[in-house]
Write a protein that holds these residues in place. Structure first.
Motif, PDB file in Angstrom:
ATOM      1  N   ASN A  37      59.747  51.445   8.252  1.00 53.82           N
ATOM      2  CA  ASN A  37      60.996  50.691   8.118  1.00 53.82           C
ATOM      3  C   ASN A  37      62.145  51.327   8.901  1.00 53.82           C
ATOM      4  OD1 ASN A  37      59.943  48.636   6.529  1.00 53.82           O
ATOM      5  ND2 ASN A  37      60.351  49.746   4.634  1.00 53.82           N
ATOM      6  N   GLN A  38      62.017  52.612   9.201  1.00 49.98           N
ATOM      7  CA  GLN A  38      63.013  53.312  10.016  1.00 49.98           C
ATOM      8  C   GLN A  38      62.706  53.172  11.513  1.00 49.98           C
ATOM      9  OE1 GLN A  38      65.623  54.581   8.257  1.00 49.98           O
ATOM     10  NE2 GLN A  38      64.443  53.735   6.572  1.00 49.98           N
ATOM     11  N   GLY A  39      61.554  52.556  11.817  1.00 51.01           N
ATOM     12  CA  GLY A  39      61.153  52.395  13.220  1.00 51.01           C
ATOM     13  C   GLY A  39      60.509  53.639  13.801  1.00 51.01           C
ATOM     14  N   GLU A  40      60.002  54.522  12.939  1.00 49.88           N
ATOM     15  CA  GLU A  40      59.374  55.760  13.396  1.00 49.88           C
ATOM     16  C   GLU A  40      58.103  56.015  12.596  1.00 49.88           C
ATOM     17  OE1 GLU A  40      62.341  58.919  14.842  1.00 49.88           O
ATOM     18  OE2 GLU A  40      63.170  58.243  12.921  1.00 49.88           O
ATOM     19  N   THR A  41      57.414  57.049  12.980  1.00 50.58           N
ATOM     20  CA  THR A  41      56.276  57.508  12.204  1.00 50.58           C
ATOM     21  C   THR A  41      56.710  58.753  11.423  1.00 50.58           C
ATOM     22  OG1 THR A  41      55.458  59.025  13.902  1.00 50.58           O
ATOM     23  CG2 THR A  41      54.679  56.713  14.004  1.00 50.58           C
ATOM     24  N   LEU A  42      55.930  59.117  10.408  1.00 45.96           N
ATOM     25  CA  LEU A  42      56.233  60.355   9.679  1.00 45.96           C
ATOM     26  C   LEU A  42      56.192  61.556  10.618  1.00 45.96           C
ATOM     27  CD1 LEU A  42      54.464  60.066   6.219  1.00 45.96           C
ATOM     28  CD2 LEU A  42      56.909  60.144   6.691  1.00 45.96           C
ATOM     29  N   ALA A  43      55.267  61.562  11.557  1.00 52.32           N
ATOM     30  CA  ALA A  43      55.170  62.674  12.508  1.00 52.32           C
ATOM     31  C   ALA A  43      56.458  62.802  13.322  1.00 52.32           C
ATOM     32  CB  ALA A  43      53.968  62.487  13.418  1.00 52.32           C
ATOM     33  N   GLN A  44      57.023  61.676  13.763  1.00 49.46           N
ATOM     34  CA  GLN A  44      58.275  61.719  14.520  1.00 49.46           C
ATOM     35  C   GLN A  44      59.423  62.234  13.658  1.00 49.46           C
ATOM     36  OE1 GLN A  44      58.010  57.542  15.525  1.00 49.46           O
ATOM     37  NE2 GLN A  44      57.937  58.029  17.720  1.00 49.46           N
ATOM     38  N   ILE A  45      59.481  61.775  12.426  1.00 47.75           N
ATOM     39  CA  ILE A  45      60.545  62.218  11.526  1.00 47.75           C
ATOM     40  C   ILE A  45      60.414  63.702  11.245  1.00 47.75           C
ATOM     41  CG2 ILE A  45      61.434  62.015   9.169  1.00 47.75           C
ATOM     42  CD1 ILE A  45      60.771  58.962   9.427  1.00 47.75           C
ATOM     43  N   ARG A  46      59.197  64.156  10.969  1.00 49.92           N
ATOM     44  CA  ARG A  46      58.981  65.590  10.681  1.00 49.92           C
ATOM     45  C   ARG A  46      59.323  66.463  11.886  1.00 49.92           C
ATOM     46  NH1 ARG A  46      53.842  64.049   7.387  1.00 49.92           N
ATOM     47  NH2 ARG A  46      54.724  64.050   5.295  1.00 49.92           N
TER      48      ARG A  46
ATOM     49  N   ALA B 279      51.665  56.822   0.900  1.00 51.64           N
ATOM     50  CA  ALA B 279      51.807  55.445   1.405  1.00 51.64           C
ATOM     51  C   ALA B 279      53.276  55.017   1.376  1.00 51.64           C
ATOM     52  CB  ALA B 279      50.948  54.495   0.576  1.00 51.64           C
ATOM     53  N   ALA B 280      53.997  55.395   0.339  1.00 45.40           N
ATOM     54  CA  ALA B 280      55.416  55.044   0.249  1.00 45.40           C
ATOM     55  C   ALA B 280      56.213  55.723   1.366  1.00 45.40           C
ATOM     56  CB  ALA B 280      55.975  55.433  -1.116  1.00 45.40           C
ATOM     57  N   ARG B 281      55.914  57.004   1.653  1.00 45.00           N
ATOM     58  CA  ARG B 281      56.602  57.708   2.746  1.00 45.00           C
ATOM     59  C   ARG B 281      56.295  57.054   4.089  1.00 45.00           C
ATOM     60  NH1 ARG B 281      55.289  62.143  -0.433  1.00 45.00           N
ATOM     61  NH2 ARG B 281      53.411  62.594   0.722  1.00 45.00           N
ATOM     62  N   GLU B 282      55.035  56.671   4.299  1.00 44.52           N
ATOM     63  CA  GLU B 282      54.664  56.030   5.559  1.00 44.52           C
ATOM     64  C   GLU B 282      55.347  54.679   5.710  1.00 44.52           C
ATOM     65  OE1 GLU B 282      50.396  56.069   5.416  1.00 44.52           O
ATOM     66  OE2 GLU B 282      50.306  58.212   5.836  1.00 44.52           O
ATOM     67  N   ASP B 283      55.436  53.926   4.616  1.00 43.47           N
ATOM     68  CA  ASP B 283      56.118  52.636   4.641  1.00 43.47           C
ATOM     69  C   ASP B 283      57.602  52.822   4.951  1.00 43.47           C
ATOM     70  OD1 ASP B 283      56.144  49.733   4.197  1.00 43.47           O
ATOM     71  OD2 ASP B 283      57.313  50.223   2.391  1.00 43.47           O
ATOM     72  N   TRP B 284      58.219  53.802   4.324  1.00 42.81           N
ATOM     73  CA  TRP B 284      59.627  54.096   4.591  1.00 42.81           C
ATOM     74  C   TRP B 284      59.825  54.433   6.067  1.00 42.81           C
ATOM     75  CZ3 TRP B 284      61.894  58.600   6.382  1.00 42.81           C
ATOM     76  CH2 TRP B 284      63.300  58.611   6.391  1.00 42.81           C
ATOM     77  N   ALA B 285      58.966  55.298   6.621  1.00 38.42           N
ATOM     78  CA  ALA B 285      59.091  55.690   8.026  1.00 38.42           C
ATOM     79  C   ALA B 285      58.977  54.465   8.937  1.00 38.42           C
ATOM     80  CB  ALA B 285      58.024  56.729   8.387  1.00 38.42           C
TER      81      ALA B 285
END
Length: 141
Positions: A80-89, A72-78
């Motif tokens: 806040n970056q304007g992206e999803t975890l999938a996009q970041i990965r 949940a913390a990683r998803e919240d961070w993503a």
């Protein structure tokens, strides 16, 4: 250099014999636990009196509930970056096996602190932790 080779070979040349400090970031979590311990022992043997070792690495959650909190913390961070975890990965490279290193072989913080104690670090500390990331290490006398 494959630090697994350095950990396994006390006669390894090219680095010198003794150090005042050793710092690692986002690397040791690619080793199996047995090799992490060997590396911590080798680092300990290589430090001068008063020397220190610090490692910044991702951690394995201590339980399923904590794993969910980290996620949940990683998803919240993503978000806040304007992206999803999938996009970041998708923008991050993938790990490949090389020597003693493998794709992620995370260990819990408590397991790694125990390894440092077993490796004979006299003082072990965690100066920073944020969910599934931590800076931890220790000092030798």
């Amino acid at each position: 250099m494959d630090f697994g080779e350095w950990a396994n070979n006390p006669n390894f040349s090219g680095l010198g014999d003794k150090f005042h400090a050793c710092i690692s970031s986002l690397a040791i979590h690619h080793l199996e636990d047995e090799m992490k311990l060997k590396l911590f022992e080798r680092i300990r043997e290589s430090l001068n009196a008063g020397g220190c070792f610090w490692n910044a690495d991702p951690l394995l959650a201590e339980s399923a509930a904590i794993k969910d909190i980290y996620q949940a913390a990683r998803e919240d961070w993503a978000r806040n970056q304007g992206e999803t975890l999938a996009q970041i990965r998708a923008n991050v490279g993938t790990s490949v096996s090389y020597g003693y290193s493998n794709p992620d072989r995370l260990a819990t913080l408590s397991a790694q602190l125990e390894m440092l104690v077993k490796a004979r670090f006299e003082t072990v500390a965690v100066p920073w932790k944020y969910y599934g990331m931590a800076v931890f290490g220790g000092f030798v006398n």
